[in-house]
Structure formats: C-alpha cells, structure tokens
Design a protein around this motif. Structure first.
Motif, PDB file in Angstrom:
ATOM      1  N   ASN A 817       0.815  -1.221   0.000  1.00 13.75           N
ATOM      2  CA  ASN A 817       0.000   0.000   0.000  1.00 13.75           C
ATOM      3  C   ASN A 817       0.846   1.267   0.000  1.00 13.75           C
ATOM      4  N   VAL A 818       2.155   1.148  -0.307  1.00 13.60           N
ATOM      5  CA  VAL A 818       3.040   2.312  -0.389  1.00 13.60           C
ATOM      6  C   VAL A 818       3.598   2.404  -1.800  1.00 13.60           C
ATOM      7  N   SER A 819       3.446   3.552  -2.412  1.00 11.35           N
ATOM      8  CA  SER A 819       4.002   3.783  -3.744  1.00 11.35           C
ATOM      9  C   SER A 819       5.432   4.284  -3.588  1.00 11.35           C
ATOM     10  N   SER A 820       6.383   3.383  -3.795  1.00 16.90           N
ATOM     11  CA  SER A 820       7.771   3.730  -3.532  1.00 16.90           C
ATOM     12  C   SER A 820       8.679   2.731  -4.230  1.00 16.90           C
ATOM     13  N   PRO A 821       9.861   3.178  -4.669  1.00 14.42           N
ATOM     14  CA  PRO A 821      10.839   2.215  -5.172  1.00 14.42           C
ATOM     15  C   PRO A 821      11.339   1.320  -4.040  1.00 14.42           C
ATOM     16  N   SER A 822      11.895   0.178  -4.395  1.00 16.41           N
ATOM     17  CA  SER A 822      12.577  -0.668  -3.434  1.00 16.41           C
ATOM     18  C   SER A 822      13.992  -0.144  -3.229  1.00 16.41           C
ATOM     19  N   ALA A 823      14.682  -0.694  -2.257  1.00 15.43           N
ATOM     20  CA  ALA A 823      16.064  -0.309  -1.979  1.00 15.43           C
ATOM     21  C   ALA A 823      16.929  -1.556  -2.004  1.00 15.43           C
ATOM     22  N   PHE A 824      17.959  -1.541  -2.869  1.00 22.17           N
ATOM     23  CA  PHE A 824      18.934  -2.618  -2.905  1.00 22.17           C
ATOM     24  C   PHE A 824      20.175  -2.136  -2.151  1.00 22.17           C
ATOM     25  N   ILE A 825      20.568  -2.889  -1.135  1.00 19.07           N
ATOM     26  CA  ILE A 825      21.608  -2.450  -0.212  1.00 19.07           C
ATOM     27  C   ILE A 825      22.667  -3.531  -0.064  1.00 19.07           C
ATOM     28  N   THR A 826      23.944  -3.155  -0.188  1.00 16.98           N
ATOM     29  CA  THR A 826      25.029  -4.052   0.191  1.00 16.98           C
ATOM     30  C   THR A 826      25.667  -3.517   1.465  1.00 16.98           C
ATOM     31  N   TYR A 827      26.288  -4.406   2.213  1.00 14.37           N
ATOM     32  CA  TYR A 827      26.970  -3.970   3.426  1.00 14.37           C
ATOM     33  C   TYR A 827      28.109  -4.937   3.752  1.00 14.37           C
ATOM     34  N   TYR A 828      29.150  -4.376   4.352  1.00 18.96           N
ATOM     35  CA  TYR A 828      30.296  -5.188   4.752  1.00 18.96           C
ATOM     36  C   TYR A 828      31.102  -4.429   5.795  1.00 18.96           C
ATOM     37  N   GLY A 829      31.888  -5.166   6.574  1.00 23.71           N
ATOM     38  CA  GLY A 829      32.796  -4.570   7.536  1.00 23.71           C
ATOM     39  C   GLY A 829      34.195  -5.082   7.290  1.00 23.71           C
ATOM     40  N   THR A 830      35.169  -4.191   7.220  1.00 28.42           N
ATOM     41  CA  THR A 830      36.523  -4.579   6.860  1.00 28.42           C
ATOM     42  C   THR A 830      37.541  -3.781   7.670  1.00 28.42           C
ATOM     43  N   GLN A 831      38.780  -4.308   7.754  1.00 30.70           N
ATOM     44  CA  GLN A 831      39.847  -3.535   8.371  1.00 30.70           C
ATOM     45  C   GLN A 831      40.041  -2.241   7.600  1.00 30.70           C
ATOM     46  N   ALA A 832      40.432  -1.195   8.331  1.00 27.78           N
ATOM     47  CA  ALA A 832      40.588   0.114   7.700  1.00 27.78           C
ATOM     48  C   ALA A 832      41.585   0.080   6.555  1.00 27.78           C
ATOM     49  N   ASP A 833      42.679  -0.697   6.705  1.00 23.40           N
ATOM     50  CA  ASP A 833      43.682  -0.708   5.641  1.00 23.40           C
ATOM     51  C   ASP A 833      43.238  -1.522   4.429  1.00 23.40           C
ATOM     52  N   LYS A 834      42.172  -2.307   4.574  1.00 24.22           N
ATOM     53  CA  LYS A 834      41.640  -3.064   3.435  1.00 24.22           C
ATOM     54  C   LYS A 834      40.498  -2.320   2.742  1.00 24.22           C
ATOM     55  N   PHE A 835      39.998  -1.254   3.378  1.00 20.31           N
ATOM     56  CA  PHE A 835      38.797  -0.604   2.860  1.00 20.31           C
ATOM     57  C   PHE A 835      38.941  -0.079   1.434  1.00 20.31           C
ATOM     58  N   PRO A 836      40.046   0.561   1.040  1.00 24.25           N
ATOM     59  CA  PRO A 836      40.126   1.029  -0.352  1.00 24.25           C
ATOM     60  C   PRO A 836      39.925  -0.090  -1.373  1.00 24.25           C
TER      61      PRO A 836
END
Length: 954
Positions: A817-836
């Motif tokens: 009953n809501v007129s709205s797009p869906s949301a596709f979301i990815t997520y992850y957690g990594t060491q700071a030096d691996k983030f790039p």
C-alpha cells in the motif's frame, strides 16, 4: 496437589507426542537424537562435536577448524585433488615453519611463499562447493558455532532431501581438506577485529579472564593475537583426528522426519566416520572466589556508575539449577514483582538485576548488576540495598504464595521453550553438549514441581554467600591489538563454475519434487469477526495447554513514537485498585502473565496462561485496559532508562552506529531513531499525558491473535464475555513511509575515532515489481548477491579476497500500500587498511554482476527452499496472516516470486540487473575513523556529507 505440580504432569504426559526424542547409538559410537514433528515442512539438522575453546585454550584451534570444514574434502571442492595436494602439503610445511620461528624477515618470506603456493593450488580448487551443494538440496540457514564446550555444524533443509543431507554432511567429516587456508585466516582476523571494536565483547573477555582464574574457560575462543599469527595446519589435523571421531560426536535431527525408518540411512552415512578413541577430557576446575577481589573494568559510558558482583553457581546440568532459577525469580522476574524489581520500580536503584550466566557446561556463574540513579546516586548505597534483598531471600523472607506462582510460571516457560521443532532443536544441542540424556533434561524440568521454599533457602545460602568477585566500572577503553592487512597477492579462483564428480553424483540421487508450502491466508488459520470492531485470528495448539492471546491495536511507533516509552511504562504499572506488584501477582496466581510490545505499526498486549483459566485472566486484562494507572516512580524509571540508552548508543561503537545509519539510509528523517521521544518529551507529557495516550489507544478497533487449545467459538465467547469489544474510535490510520530516493550519489561519513574497522553500506533504488515475472527477477538478483554463503558478496568479498568477515546484501521492498521504489543495499565490515580495495571491489560487483550458471541455479533452489522452510510455527501463523492483511498483502509474501520463477534464465537476470541497478546512482554510508578513509576516492563517488550523532539518533 499444587498448581505447579499439575502443570508439570501435563509436560510429562506428552511422552508420546512431539516432546519425544528417540536416542540411538550408531556402530561407531556416534549418538543420534531424533525428534519427529510434522507441523512444519522443514528439518533441522546438526552435528555436535564435543570439542570447543576449552580443549585448545587460547590457540583458537577449534574455531579455526570450524571455518575450515566448509572448504570441502578430497572429493568436494576440487577438480583434481591429487595435483592440488602437492601444493597443499607444501603450504602445510610452510605454516609449521612460521610457527617455529620468531624472525619477522623469515616469517614474511614464508607468507609470500604460501601465497605463491596458494595461487597454484587455486588452479584445482572449487571455492565453497559445500555451501552451494547445501543450497541445492533444500538447505537454508547454513552455519556453525564454536562454544567453550562444543563445536556445532547446523542448518535447516526440506524433508525430501534427507538422503542427500545425510550423505553430504557425513562425507564432509571423512577426509576434510584444509584448502584456501590463507584467505580464511584473514576472515578470522576480521572476526577478531570486529570483536575488538565491540565494547561489550572486550568487556566480557576481560571479565572472563578474571573469573576463569587461568582455567580453560578464561581463554578466548577465537584465540589470542599471537596465536592467530602463528597457525599450524599440522596441529589442526591432529586436533581433528583426536576429537572428530564417531564416539565423540552426536547427530541431531528435529522436524519433518520419520524416526522409525531413518536409522539405516544414518548408519550407512554417518556410521562411516571412524569410531576412534574417546578423548580424555580433564574436568574444568571451578575457581575459588573466596578472596573477594575487586577489579576495575573499563567502560566508555559517561555518567553511569555500575558494579557487577559474580558468584559461583550451578551449571545448567546440575541438580540445583532449577531451584536456583526459581530463587533468582524471587529477586527479578517477568512480572516485575521480585524484591530487586521493587527497588527499581520505587526509584531506589536504576538497575538491580541478577541472573545465571550460561556460558559454560561445567562452570556456573551468577551475576548481579547494580546501577544507582543518574547522575548522583551512590553506588555503595545501591549495592547495599540490593544485597539486603539477597539476604532476605537467604533468610526465607518471601511469601509462599509468590513462590508457588513463580514456580507455576517457570513450568510454563519451559513448556513454551519446547513447543516447536526449532526451539527443541536448540535445546537438544545444548543438552547433548552437556553429556546429558534428553530424559534427564525432561526430568529436571519435572523436578520443578517438587521444589519447596526450603530448597530456595538452601541454594541461596549455598551460592549467594560472601565468596564473590566484584567488577566496578571506570571510564575508559582497552587498547586494541593490531592485525594488519597482508601484503601478498589476492587469490582469484579459476573454477567458480566448475562441478566436482562428487557434486554430480549427489545431485543425481533421487528425490521427490514438491512445491514449497506457502501460507494459505484463507485456510491455514481461522479468521472470525467477534463484532464490527474486533477480529480474531485463530490457530489451535497441538502441543500443550498453554494459550497466547494478543490484543493488537494497529498503531505503532511509526504512527505514534511515544508508544515506545509507553510500552515500558505499561509493564511497570498497575490499576486504580491494584498496584503494579499486586496486579502482576493476581495474574501469576492464575499461571498467567501480561507483557507489552511495540512494533512499527502495532501496540500489542500479550496474555499467556493456561486454557482452563483464560476467563479470569481476560478479566484482569480488561481491568488494566480500563483502569490503567501509572505511578510517578515508574515514569521516572522510564525517563532514566531513556537517558541511559542514549548514553549507551553513543558509546557502543560501530554496531550501534551501523543500525542508525541503516535506518537513516532507508528513511532519512523518518527513521524511528530520529523520532523517538527524549527525556524532555517524557517529562513534558507526564503521567496524565501517558494515561490519556493509552486511554485513546484502547478505544480503537483491535485484532485478537490467539493460539491455544480452545475452539474458535469458545475463544469468541471468552473475548465477548470478558473484554470490552465496543470501540468508539473505529479503525486507526496507519503511517507507511516510503523509502528514500537518491537522484544523485551522496557519500555519508560518520567518524568514529580509533575504530579499527570500517563498515560500509551502498544504497540504490530499484523499481518495485508490478508482476510475478519482475518479482522473480528482483528476488533472484538479491539472492545471487546476498542470499547465502554461496552468494556473490560473500564469495567475492569474504571468501576469495578475505576483505571482510561480514559481507552481504539485502532487498528492502515497500509494503503493497506504499508507492515507492525498493532499496537494494550491500553492506560489509573490513579492516581500515583493506577498505580502499573493498570499496573498489564492491563497486565493480554492483556495476557488473559476476553471476555464474551455478550461482543462478543455486539461487533458484534457495528461493524455493527458503519459502518452504520458513513456513511459520503454530504460534507464529495467525500473527503472520494478520500482518499480511495489515500491510496490504493478499497472499503469502513469497507467492509472487515462486510463481514467477519458471522459465526465467540467467541472461534474464543479467539483463534485469543492467536495467535496474547496473547504472543506477549509488549512495554510500561509511562508518570508521575518518583519518584512515580514502577521502579522494570517496569524493569521486559523490558529494561528501559528514554526519554526527544527532543526524542519526535523537
């Protein structure tokens, strides 16, 4: 005969029903426990190994091995094991050399050699074939855990695949191969880093070090940093050969099975595991707390004073355990009528709670936390008040009536825990780990009926004496060990689309092709109109004599944020003629209890009890709904808890911030964390305003969700005769919010100084499907990206490149009953030096979907299995249907996707991906220490917006 005794006899009388666990022993000494229950079309299976953190104290060996047993065998996960083995043997030798040297130069050289050999071995490996095979044979919820006392491998699966499940899960234990070890080691590093960023995990680790007093329970399950840096594959093989033998393992199956005919299958599969010798297990010494030491514990919560007093206590398998549970319920209980509860309710302490800590099989602990009022309360005075109540308990200063009522409630809670195959499955794992029989567990439950007040006094004096360890909070944080990202080359699998000969044979095994069992909204439950204002959603209870009746007002925190603190206040309040204590005890004398819940769109009053006392229980509920009277002390408690929750959120690290960012990404300023009331709001509304709010809510139409032993007609009569079903305000209006739309990419950054990890969310809008075909395409795309361990995010980010411990995706679809797009979301957690590197990788995965034929086939099977295996339990079914109707669904949420699957090809999904998210704007939500973030790279992805606490949390 007491009420409690009658209730317990009802438990034991069901010895021919779903509580029965058939216990066998295979020819190799392996225990087999079978629990047959056809109420849901799913089987829960587990292998329990009696080896855990205590058996490798501080090395993390048991936990390492748990990870490696997902990597395959000599037949699973390889195209040519003989050629692969040459390199794997050399890798094992290198790791042994690393463990034997302290030279950083030599260690670095050996790591580079391992990397070179791993790349060569990868020519033959089929990554994560075990995970994919599990999905292909109807498996869901594939996982494992390592505790201090056992290691458990478990998942759920569709019952027609029982032969395939037994073959695959026994074969994995015959000749496991520890391939891809270097990359999996990095995943364990990430797990260690995530724990270091969790304040709770760090505090618990420090306390267990003191409580264990150098016994095996005082050591980390994951392992120390030094041990993580010095793994030995040869030692891991020795550990496997010692503990993973038939006479030291157990098999548990619970659910839709035929226990009378399954044993030959289990003998021919799990009976192949070598019997071996039973490993000698040295009993864990119970530490002596007689020194009454006092230790500071660093907690980064401002303003709050706190202490934790820990006593020796009975372990779960000990005969004293039920009596201790019951004794502690006289201090704290779900009715808030315990003597420590009274201190909280009367504003004498902010928190005074005592509980058993069930961390270990052989060492019981009892912990009492004390928090004085904020900000100027005296911790010493608060502790003195709490210990005064403990001394009253030890002296037997409690009402016999209260004792009998709480005994009755304890029996009821055990009954509830045994209701479903999944909950029994979890208990069976615990009981088997404790080296107990199922019958001994049921006998322990039944022993509650014979407990007397003398037993309470006895165990209270035995355990709650002067011998204890005290921890007190000091402001601060603990230093974090540094596990840096390695400099060696990333592994790039070459056989992601390959299939082993074993996999081919497994999938050729015959099975019945069955459609998934979906919820039929019209026939799986009974829906009855009590009158024009009240609707009953009904389901029977085939297991016991306990009912659950929920009055649901379809107005929640999205419609009225003040419902959140109101719910807590309701649980602390009584009526105009009964104090909170007297009201709760009136229910308890009937064997009933009343709790309050809020959800996004509902306020729920949940009444549980025994079928033959539903009428008087409903009378009390009606009295509460009509004559609710909050007390000032209760409101003060709510205000103090609100303040404490805010302080806790600020100090909880990345995990709490992630929750805030996730809600903000979806809903922006409509996030429930931004609309929640503050202490100022509560003070402004006051007692009068809270009472007026509740009075206005109970005048709306409501639903009743019931599961129990009465017939629908009997329930309607009980509702009509005992509740006020005339609702002058009519049907409440719901507020269903649309998800945010991002026309241009934005990069939101939340700075957490000192964080060792970076947590990242990507967010893209995708058109909400309007037909079965598009529903299936969107469902398949999400399943391929983040549905399981065989998904793209898990495989590419974690398994292949070791860039994260947690890595997945989710699809958030708006309500019908809501007129709205869906949301596709990815997520992850990594060491700071691996983030790039992780940032670049996930971007590429989103833009170009690397879906193989095997990934597609696995996704199709997983969607069908998840729809089938997720069929609700008898308690959950009526609420599920009520929610479908409230949210605007006309059928099971999975129905459209399942109907749309036939005929869809891999290319269809790839085309859909390119059209929907391949080139769609992508926004980012980054949590971490800003000074370690690649800001130039982030600026190229969108406009930078730095968020602060008030942007995501009110």
């Amino acid at each position: 005969m007491s009420c409690a005794l009658s209730a317990t006899i009802a438990v034991s009388a069901q010895s021919s029903g779903p509580l029965v666990v058939h216990q066998y022993e295979l020819s190799n000494g392996m225990q087999v426990w079978l629990n047959e229950d056809h109420s849901q079309p799913v089987v829960h299976g587990a292998v329990v190994v009696k080896a855990g953190g205590r058996d490798c104290a501080g090395t993390g060996m048991a936990h390492y091995l748990e990870h490696m047993l997902f990597k395959g065998t000599e037949d699973i996960g390889t195209i040519d094991y003989a050629s692969e083995k040459v390199y794997l043997d050399s890798i094992e030798t290198c790791y042994d050399l690393i463990a034997a040297t302290s030279s950083s130069v030599k260690r670095d050289s050996l790591q580079k050699e391992i990397n070179r050999l791993s790349i060569k071995a990868l020519d033959y490996a089929i990554p994560n074939e075990f995970d994919r095979l599990t999905a292909n044979i109807g498996g869901t919820k594939l996982n494992a855990f390592t505790s201090y006392d056992c290691t458990c491998y478990h998942n759920s699966f569709s019952p027609q695949f029982i032969a395939q499940w037994a073959e695959l899960n026994s074969h994995r234990l015959l000749n496991p191969v520890f391939r891809l070890f270097q990359s999996e080691l990095e995943a364990v590093y990430e797990e260690k880093n995530a724990a270091a960023d969790s304040q709770f995990d760090m505090i618990l680790e420090k306390m267990l070090e003191k409580l264990g007093d150098e016994n095996p329970y005082s050591k980390s399950i994951i392992g120390t940093t030094d041990n993580l840096k010095n793994p030995s594959l040869s030692e891991m093989k020795k550990f496997f050969n010692k503990y993973y033998v038939g006479c030291n393992m157990g098999l548990i199956l619970a659910g839709d099975i035929d226990a009378s005919s399954i044993l030959p299958l289990l003998e021919s599969t799990f009976g192949r595991i070598p019997r071996g010798d039973k490993p000698e297990r040295i009993p864990v010494p119970v530490p002596d707390f007689s020194s009454r030491e006092d230790y500071p514990i660093k907690v980064n919560f401002p303003m709050i004073k706190a202490s934790l007093n820990v006593f020796n206590g009975p372990a779960a398998k000990d005969a004293d355990y039920p009596a201790m549970e019951l004794a502690l319920s006289l201090l704290n209980n779900s009715f808030s009528t315990g003597s420590l509860d009274s201190l909280i309710n009367n504003g004498k302490v902010l928190a005074g709670e005592v509980s058993v800590l069930d961390f270990f099989d052989e060492m019981g602990l009892i912990a009492m936390i004390t928090i004085p009022g904020i900000p100027f309360g005296s911790l010493n005075k608060a502790e003195a008040r709490c210990f005064k109540e403990v001394e009253r308990l030890k002296a037997g200063d409690f009402a016999e009536k209260d004792f009998e009522s709480l005994k009755y409630d304890l029996v009821k809670s055990y009954k509830r825990c045994l209701e479903t195959s999944e909950s029994r499955f979890s208990i069976m794992i615990d009981v088997m780990s404790q080296d107990r029989s199922w019958d001994s567990y049921l006998s322990q439950v039944e022993s509650i009926s014979s407990l007397t007040s003398e037993d309470i006094v006895r165990v209270s004096n035995k355990y709650l004496g002067d011998n204890r360890i005290r921890f007190h909070k000091v402001r601060g944080t603990y230093p974090k060990d540094n596990l840096q990202a390695p400099s060696y080359e990333t592994l790039s699998p070459k056989n992601g689309n390959a299939v082993s000969d074993y996999a081919t044979r497994l999938m050729e095994m015959p099975y019945d092709t069955l459609p998934p069992r979906l919820v039929d909204m019209n026939n799986d439950i009974r829906k009855v109109a009590v009158n024009d204002h009240v609707t009953l959603y009904y389901n029977g209870n085939p297991v016991n004599d306990v009912f659950e009746l929920t009055v649901r007002i379809n107005k929640g925190i999205f419609e009225e944020p003040m419902i959140s603190p109101l719910t807590q206040l309701l649980g602390l309040s009584g009526t105009d003629s009964l104090s909170a204590h007297d009201f709760s005890m009136s229910l308890a004398e009937l064997g009933s209890d009343l709790s309050f819940k809020y959800k996004n769109h509902t306020l729920e009053m949940v009444l549980t009890g025994f079928d033959d006392r539903i009428g008087p229980s409903l009378d009390l509920l009606r009295h509460f709904m009509k004559d609710f009277k909050p007390e000032k002390s209760a409101l003060n408690t709510v205000i103090s808890d609100t303040k404490m929750s805010r302080n806790a959120f600020r100090s909880s690290g990345n995990s709490a911030i992630f929750n805030g960012m996730f809600n903000y990404s979806l809903l922006g300023n409509q996030s429930p964390l931004l609309r929640q009331p503050t202490e100022k709001d509560l003070k402004s509304l006051g007692l009068k305003g809270m009472k007026e709010l509740f009075n206005s809510l109970v005048e709306y139409d409501f639903d009743v969700v019931y599961s129990g032993g009465l017939s629908p007609e009997e329930v309607v009569n009980e509702i009509s005769g005992h509740l006020d079903v005339e609702c002058p305000s009519g049907k409440p209006e719901s507020s269903f919010f649309a998800y945010r739309e991002y026309e241009q990419p934005v990069v939101y950054i939340y700075n957490v100084p000192g964080a060792r990890q970076v947590m990242s969310i990507t967010y893209q809008n995708v058109a909400t499907p309007e037909n079965d075909h598009d529903s299936a395409l969107l469902g398949l795309m999400q399943e391929c990206y983040g549905g399981s361990m065989a998904s793209i995010m898990f495989q590419e980010v974690r398994e292949f490149r070791s860039l994260a411990y947690t890595s997945s995706s989710t699809l958030q679809k708006p309500l019908p009953n809501v007129s709205s797009p869906s949301a596709f979301i990815t997520y992850y957690g990594t060491q700071a030096d691996k983030f790039p590197q992780a940032l670049e990788l996930v971007d590429s995965l989103i833009r170009t979907m690397p879906m193989t034929d095997l990934c597609f086939d696995s996704a199709v099977r997983s969607i069908i299995s998840r729809a089938n295996n997720g069929y609700p339990s008898f308690r959950a079914l009526p609420e599920y249907v009520a929610n479908l109707e409230l949210f605007g669904y006309g059928e099971d949420d999975d129905a459209s996707v399942v109907r749309g699957l036939p005929g869809i090809t891999k290319q269809d999904v790839l085309d859909y991906h390119e059209k929907s998210i391949g080139n769609a704007p992508c926004s980012y939500f980054i949590i971490g220490d800003k000074k370690n973030l690649p800001m130039d790279a982030l600026r190229k992805r969108g406009r930078i917006v730095e968020l602060k606490l008030s942007d995501i949390y009110r």
